[in-house]
Motif scaffolding. Sequence first.
Motif, PDB file in Angstrom:
ATOM      1  N   LYS A 106     -54.344  68.019  33.768  1.00  0.00           N
ATOM      2  CA  LYS A 106     -53.683  68.864  34.755  1.00  0.00           C
ATOM      3  C   LYS A 106     -52.928  70.016  34.113  1.00  0.00           C
ATOM      4  O   LYS A 106     -52.572  70.971  34.795  1.00  0.00           O
ATOM      5  N   GLU A 107     -52.684  69.919  32.817  1.00  0.00           N
ATOM      6  CA  GLU A 107     -52.001  70.975  32.080  1.00  0.00           C
ATOM      7  C   GLU A 107     -52.282  70.785  30.594  1.00  0.00           C
ATOM      8  O   GLU A 107     -52.808  69.743  30.173  1.00  0.00           O
ATOM      9  N   PRO A 108     -51.985  71.787  29.742  1.00  0.00           N
ATOM     10  CA  PRO A 108     -52.357  71.719  28.334  1.00  0.00           C
ATOM     11  C   PRO A 108     -51.889  70.478  27.595  1.00  0.00           C
ATOM     12  O   PRO A 108     -52.612  69.942  26.752  1.00  0.00           O
ATOM     13  N   ARG A 109     -50.689  69.989  27.879  1.00  0.00           N
ATOM     14  CA  ARG A 109     -50.199  68.831  27.129  1.00  0.00           C
ATOM     15  C   ARG A 109     -51.049  67.587  27.395  1.00  0.00           C
ATOM     16  O   ARG A 109     -51.121  66.694  26.556  1.00  0.00           O
ATOM     17  N   ASP A 110     -51.687  67.511  28.582  1.00  0.00           N
ATOM     18  CA  ASP A 110     -52.576  66.380  28.868  1.00  0.00           C
ATOM     19  C   ASP A 110     -53.764  66.396  27.908  1.00  0.00           C
ATOM     20  O   ASP A 110     -54.131  65.368  27.335  1.00  0.00           O
ATOM     21  N   LEU A 111     -54.347  67.580  27.725  1.00  0.00           N
ATOM     22  CA  LEU A 111     -55.491  67.700  26.824  1.00  0.00           C
ATOM     23  C   LEU A 111     -55.067  67.410  25.385  1.00  0.00           C
ATOM     24  O   LEU A 111     -55.778  66.702  24.656  1.00  0.00           O
ATOM     25  N   GLN A 112     -53.921  67.934  24.975  1.00  0.00           N
ATOM     26  CA  GLN A 112     -53.446  67.685  23.609  1.00  0.00           C
ATOM     27  C   GLN A 112     -53.246  66.190  23.357  1.00  0.00           C
ATOM     28  O   GLN A 112     -53.621  65.673  22.306  1.00  0.00           O
ATOM     29  N   ARG A 113     -52.664  65.510  24.325  1.00  0.00           N
ATOM     30  CA  ARG A 113     -52.402  64.072  24.170  1.00  0.00           C
ATOM     31  C   ARG A 113     -53.710  63.293  24.019  1.00  0.00           C
ATOM     32  O   ARG A 113     -53.827  62.398  23.173  1.00  0.00           O
ATOM     33  N   ILE A 114     -54.692  63.653  24.817  1.00  0.00           N
ATOM     34  CA  ILE A 114     -55.988  62.953  24.768  1.00  0.00           C
ATOM     35  C   ILE A 114     -56.696  63.203  23.442  1.00  0.00           C
ATOM     36  O   ILE A 114     -57.178  62.279  22.784  1.00  0.00           O
ATOM     37  N   VAL A 115     -56.735  64.472  23.029  1.00  0.00           N
ATOM     38  CA  VAL A 115     -57.446  64.839  21.799  1.00  0.00           C
ATOM     39  C   VAL A 115     -56.818  64.185  20.575  1.00  0.00           C
ATOM     40  O   VAL A 115     -57.518  63.696  19.676  1.00  0.00           O
ATOM     41  N   ARG A 116     -55.490  64.124  20.527  1.00  0.00           N
ATOM     42  CA  ARG A 116     -54.798  63.640  19.332  1.00  0.00           C
ATOM     43  C   ARG A 116     -54.913  62.131  19.146  1.00  0.00           C
ATOM     44  O   ARG A 116     -54.516  61.610  18.098  1.00  0.00           O
ATOM     45  N   ARG A 117     -55.467  61.444  20.118  1.00  0.00           N
ATOM     46  CA  ARG A 117     -55.713  60.008  19.948  1.00  0.00           C
ATOM     47  C   ARG A 117     -57.023  59.744  19.212  1.00  0.00           C
ATOM     48  O   ARG A 117     -57.340  58.597  18.889  1.00  0.00           O
ATOM     49  N   HIS A 118     -57.803  60.802  18.960  1.00  0.00           N
ATOM     50  CA  HIS A 118     -59.120  60.642  18.350  1.00  0.00           C
ATOM     51  C   HIS A 118     -59.096  61.022  16.871  1.00  0.00           C
ATOM     52  O   HIS A 118     -58.231  61.765  16.411  1.00  0.00           O
ATOM     53  N   GLN A 119     -60.086  60.518  16.156  1.00  0.00           N
ATOM     54  CA  GLN A 119     -60.279  60.863  14.751  1.00  0.00           C
ATOM     55  C   GLN A 119     -61.175  62.089  14.641  1.00  0.00           C
ATOM     56  O   GLN A 119     -61.944  62.402  15.558  1.00  0.00           O
ATOM     57  N   SER A 120     -61.072  62.779  13.505  1.00  0.00           N
ATOM     58  CA  SER A 120     -61.956  63.913  13.262  1.00  0.00           C
ATOM     59  C   SER A 120     -63.407  63.467  13.326  1.00  0.00           C
ATOM     60  O   SER A 120     -63.769  62.425  12.785  1.00  0.00           O
ATOM     61  N   GLY A 121     -64.232  64.255  14.012  1.00  0.00           N
ATOM     62  CA  GLY A 121     -65.639  63.915  14.168  1.00  0.00           C
ATOM     63  C   GLY A 121     -65.944  63.187  15.466  1.00  0.00           C
ATOM     64  O   GLY A 121     -67.114  62.946  15.794  1.00  0.00           O
ATOM     65  N   ALA A 122     -64.904  62.858  16.233  1.00  0.00           N
ATOM     66  CA  ALA A 122     -65.117  62.168  17.509  1.00  0.00           C
ATOM     67  C   ALA A 122     -65.726  63.129  18.531  1.00  0.00           C
ATOM     68  O   ALA A 122     -65.520  64.344  18.482  1.00  0.00           O
ATOM     69  N   GLN A 123     -66.481  62.557  19.447  1.00  0.00           N
ATOM     70  CA  GLN A 123     -67.076  63.333  20.527  1.00  0.00           C
ATOM     71  C   GLN A 123     -66.316  63.038  21.819  1.00  0.00           C
ATOM     72  O   GLN A 123     -66.193  61.886  22.227  1.00  0.00           O
ATOM     73  N   ILE A 124     -65.828  64.102  22.457  1.00  0.00           N
ATOM     74  CA  ILE A 124     -65.036  63.949  23.671  1.00  0.00           C
ATOM     75  C   ILE A 124     -65.731  64.649  24.833  1.00  0.00           C
ATOM     76  O   ILE A 124     -65.919  65.875  24.806  1.00  0.00           O
ATOM     77  N   PRO A 125     -66.143  63.907  25.864  1.00  0.00           N
ATOM     78  CA  PRO A 125     -66.726  64.546  27.045  1.00  0.00           C
ATOM     79  C   PRO A 125     -65.653  65.290  27.842  1.00  0.00           C
ATOM     80  O   PRO A 125     -64.558  64.771  28.066  1.00  0.00           O
ATOM     81  N   VAL A 126     -65.957  66.518  28.221  1.00  0.00           N
ATOM     82  CA  VAL A 126     -65.007  67.363  28.954  1.00  0.00           C
ATOM     83  C   VAL A 126     -65.654  67.846  30.247  1.00  0.00           C
ATOM     84  O   VAL A 126     -66.757  68.399  30.234  1.00  0.00           O
ATOM     85  N   GLN A 127     -64.965  67.627  31.372  1.00  0.00           N
ATOM     86  CA  GLN A 127     -65.414  68.147  32.660  1.00  0.00           C
ATOM     87  C   GLN A 127     -64.626  69.401  32.983  1.00  0.00           C
ATOM     88  O   GLN A 127     -63.404  69.446  32.781  1.00  0.00           O
ATOM     89  N   PHE A 128     -65.302  70.414  33.518  1.00  0.00           N
ATOM     90  CA  PHE A 128     -64.615  71.661  33.818  1.00  0.00           C
ATOM     91  C   PHE A 128     -65.296  72.378  34.978  1.00  0.00           C
ATOM     92  O   PHE A 128     -66.447  72.065  35.346  1.00  0.00           O
ATOM     93  N   LEU A 129     -64.572  73.336  35.556  1.00  0.00           N
ATOM     94  CA  LEU A 129     -65.089  74.150  36.649  1.00  0.00           C
ATOM     95  C   LEU A 129     -65.437  75.533  36.127  1.00  0.00           C
ATOM     96  O   LEU A 129     -64.665  76.133  35.377  1.00  0.00           O
TER      97      LEU A 129
END
Length: 323
Positions: A288-311
């Motif tokens: 819902k805002e940038p800090r949400d994305l930062q929190r999600i991304v920072r739980r992953h290790q380098s090289g991880a694949q993260i599915p992203v939905q967008f409009l």
Amino acid sequence: MMNTYERDAQALDAYSHAVTQAAERVGPAVVRIDIERGDGRAGRRSSPSGFGGGGLGSGFIFASDGQILTNAHVVEHARRIHVTLADGRTFDAGLVGSDPTVDVAVLRIGADHLPVVELGRAPLKVGQLVIAVGNPYGLNWTVTAGVVSALGRTLEAPGVHKMTNLIQTDTPINPGNSGGPLVDSAGRVVGITTAMMPMAQGLGFSVPLDTVKVVVAKLAQKREMAFVGVTMGVGGMRVKIDEALQRTLKITQQFGMEVMEIRPGGPADRAELKRLDIIISANGEAVKEPRDLQRIVRRHQSGAQIPVQFLRGGRLRKVTVLV
């Protein structure tokens, strides 16, 4: 059939209703800003041109975690920055960053779950009703209204950067208004009030929202790059998702993160995300805002694949970002 008096009364009532509703919607997120200069004295009030010196000014909360937008000149040379909320609470604020060339600054206070403004998305038109909320001459939470007089204006003042692409309005802007929101009739922010023309009446200027968004996104991206760890290489800010689009695409959340800055060659760039895309989820979690994305991304290790939905373009899309 209505007579002239009745028609005039109805028109006045509609105008009053629009101004009242807009002020009520944005008012809780408008703040008063006071600074102390390096010598420990309270900062002087902004000059009549709206530029220089800093001191008493206005701002508005754009992220619920305490991030506030204002003018760069309001907090220039500040030793301490004090922010007073609409509910009367007072906080010391930190300067997240600023861009004096466009007179935009971002502050942060130690509070959460705060009321925030809604950002406009439709292009402005000359003649459109606009409302300014701020603290002119220390008169807290003052509302003034007018119309957009012109767009794309250039303004130069002695000792300051030349400013371009400004919104010109006849909305009264006085010292202390600087940094406050300029909103449309629905209470959505369309700019930041920044200056008035000295010795003139009905000549106020505001920084347009598109310029503000770029500054916010660049500052967010700098903070992300300073973080030692996994990043997506993207900056943006919270926006409201169009209600018709929510219904059509069966999206349950009201807000998403609009992408305003992408690091060239970074993970988001390689995944072909683009400016103005609105990210609504990452790894199956709502964004819902940038800090949400930062929190999600920072739980992953380098090289991880993260599915992203967008409009994008009124359609719901999906990519996988390799972080």
